[in-house]
Design a protein around this motif. Sequence first.
Motif, short mmCIF file in Angstrom:
data_model
loop_
_atom_site.label_atom_id
_atom_site.label_comp_id
_atom_site.label_asym_id
_atom_site.label_seq_id
_atom_site.Cartn_x
_atom_site.Cartn_y
_atom_site.Cartn_z
N GLY A 102 0.69 -1.27 0.06
CA GLY A 102 0.03 -0.07 0.07
C GLY A 102 0.70 1.21 -0.03
O GLY A 102 0.35 2.29 0.09
N ILE A 103 2.21 0.99 -0.01
CA ILE A 103 2.79 2.48 -0.07
C ILE A 103 4.06 2.37 -1.02
O ILE A 103 4.94 1.14 -0.94
N PHE A 104 4.17 3.10 -1.93
CA PHE A 104 5.29 3.19 -2.82
C PHE A 104 6.32 3.93 -2.06
O PHE A 104 7.43 3.12 -1.82
N SER A 105 6.25 4.95 -1.82
CA SER A 105 7.22 5.63 -0.64
C SER A 105 6.79 6.63 -0.16
O SER A 105 6.14 7.72 -0.73
N ALA A 106 6.98 6.83 1.19
CA ALA A 106 6.27 8.12 2.07
C ALA A 106 7.42 9.47 1.88
O ALA A 106 7.14 10.37 2.40
N GLY A 107 8.12 9.19 0.95
CA GLY A 107 8.98 10.34 0.75
C GLY A 107 10.17 10.59 1.70
O GLY A 107 10.70 9.48 2.18
N LEU A 108 10.93 11.86 1.77
CA LEU A 108 11.93 11.91 2.55
C LEU A 108 11.74 11.54 3.89
O LEU A 108 10.64 11.43 4.46
N ASP A 109 12.61 10.72 4.60
CA ASP A 109 12.71 10.34 5.87
C ASP A 109 12.56 11.42 6.91
O ASP A 109 13.62 12.18 7.01
N LEU A 110 11.47 11.63 7.54
CA LEU A 110 11.38 13.02 8.36
C LEU A 110 12.38 12.89 9.45
O LEU A 110 12.78 13.83 10.30
N THR A 111 12.62 11.85 9.89
CA THR A 111 13.79 11.69 11.02
C THR A 111 15.12 12.20 10.67
O THR A 111 16.06 12.16 11.59
N GLU A 112 15.26 12.16 9.43
CA GLU A 112 16.59 12.59 8.93
C GLU A 112 16.67 14.14 8.77
O GLU A 112 17.71 14.82 8.62
N ILE A 113 15.51 14.83 8.83
CA ILE A 113 15.68 16.09 8.76
C ILE A 113 14.76 16.99 9.95
O ILE A 113 14.47 17.99 9.85
N CYS A 114 15.06 16.25 10.92
CA CYS A 114 14.07 16.69 11.98
C CYS A 114 15.19 16.52 13.29
O CYS A 114 15.31 15.28 13.64
N GLY A 115 15.30 17.12 14.13
CA GLY A 115 16.13 17.02 15.34
C GLY A 115 17.66 16.59 15.01
O GLY A 115 18.25 16.15 16.04
N ARG A 116 18.22 16.85 14.10
CA ARG A 116 19.51 16.53 13.78
C ARG A 116 20.54 17.80 13.79
O ARG A 116 20.11 18.82 13.79
N ASN A 117 21.90 17.50 13.38
CA ASN A 117 22.62 18.64 13.38
C ASN A 117 22.95 19.16 11.97
O ASN A 117 22.58 18.25 10.76
N VAL A 278 20.16 23.62 4.52
CA VAL A 278 20.47 23.61 5.84
C VAL A 278 19.94 24.57 6.51
O VAL A 278 19.34 24.59 7.82
N SER A 279 20.20 25.95 6.04
CA SER A 279 19.52 27.15 7.01
C SER A 279 18.18 27.06 6.96
O SER A 279 17.78 27.33 8.22
N PHE A 280 17.44 26.14 5.98
CA PHE A 280 15.85 26.45 6.29
C PHE A 280 15.42 25.43 7.23
O PHE A 280 14.67 25.74 7.90
N ILE A 281 16.04 24.42 6.96
CA ILE A 281 15.52 23.31 7.86
C ILE A 281 15.94 23.53 9.25
O ILE A 281 15.32 22.69 10.16
N SER A 282 16.95 24.18 9.62
CA SER A 282 17.40 24.14 10.87
C SER A 282 16.67 25.26 11.54
O SER A 282 16.78 25.30 12.87
N ARG A 283 15.91 26.09 11.02
CA ARG A 283 15.03 27.27 11.87
C ARG A 283 13.99 26.51 12.71
O ARG A 283 13.53 25.53 12.42
N ASP A 284 14.10 27.12 13.62
CA ASP A 284 13.13 26.84 14.75
C ASP A 284 11.70 26.45 14.51
O ASP A 284 11.21 25.46 14.82
#
Length: 302
Positions: A102-117, A278-284
């Motif tokens: 039922g899933i081709f792909s959920a897209g980018l892994d949100l855990t890779e772009i959330c809460g990392r450095n 990087v600067s966009f995704i790092s914004r609070d």
Amino acid sequence: MALTAVVRIPTRALLRPWARLRDSALGWMEPVGGVEVSTQRFGSQRVLVEPASAAGVAVMTFKNPPVNSLSLELLTELVINLEKLENDKTFRGVVLTSDCPGIFSAGLDLTEICGRNPAHYAEYWKAVQEMWLRLYLSNLMLVAAINGACPAGGCLMSLTCDYRVMADNPKYAIGLNETLLGIVAPFWFKDTLVNTIGHRASERALQLGLLFPPTEALQVGMVDRLVPEDQVQSTALSVLAQWMAIPDHARQLTKNMMRKPTADGLLKKRDEDIQNFVSFISRDSIQKSLQMYLAKLRQKKG
Ligand SMILES: CC/C=C\C/C=C\CCC/C=C/CC(=O)SCCNC(=O)CCNC(=O)[C@H](O)C(C)(C)COP(=O)(O)OP(=O)(O)OC[C@H]1O[C@@H](n2cnc3c(N)ncnc32)[C@H](O)[C@@H]1OP(=O)(O)O
């Protein structure tokens, strides 16, 4: 277990690839002197590559449960396996599909772009760029067999293909829904969509973060064909068989002529695009939006 077998394709068919289709349609199978075609299954933990029964065709299956999110590992394995197929000149076409029901792909892994450095975001974004560039400019014929939900990065991946077959199931949807997460599809996501469905439809779809059910996706041109779920892969293979009738050099040059200007847009400023990301995704504020979105996804079950 060794799965290697060797099939011999006559040299004349390799020199005139379109002849192969005709020959096989005539039931011509006799092994005569020619080039060896490996029928060995290969791949890696998250990407399985199996030669299809038709010569020159492989099926690449993503298996990164539960939702085939595009983790750094999956992206890396995808690119490595694609390169292997491209280097093995016996392959001319690939079907991309999913092993997750039922899933081709959920897209980018949100855990890779959330809460990392920032260093991680940069490394990850480079891998996303690489996946897009390799698929978009691939000399191989790529057909997406979309057997499930296909949001955001999953949609992008399918848009890099030359043709999209989707399961006709109203439960599934496809589209670039980034704005719904409070993020923005980068210009090369946008360009890929514009090249597929045109400017006006893209503008509306991108601003609203539209996820199209199959019938609407077909109407807008985001997918090329709808078929019952159990026929998605076989239809993708038969589409490839038709495309195989075109001489490779002419088709490849045409594909490159159509796509290179778009790819050059990113190639010319890869580093700048990474810095922007990087600067966009790092914004609070962006991190908060992503955390809320992830929390909602996780709560769904509870
Ligand atoms: C000026 C601008 C400059 C620069 C801009 C730069 C960049 C910004 C742009 C970045 C681009 C992003 C593109 C993306 O791809 S973002 C990802 C978007 N993806 C989605 O919105 C899909 C989310 N998922 C779903 O909708 C559903 O999960 C799905 C329909 C795929 C499947 O539904 P189902 O009910 O079958 O499963 P769930 O219970 O929802 O999920 C199961 C577990 O999987 C987790 N999950 C789901 N999706 C993701 C994901 N994308 N990444 C990570 N994890 C995911 C989900 O949380 C569940 O986890 P558990 O609860 O089991 O822990």
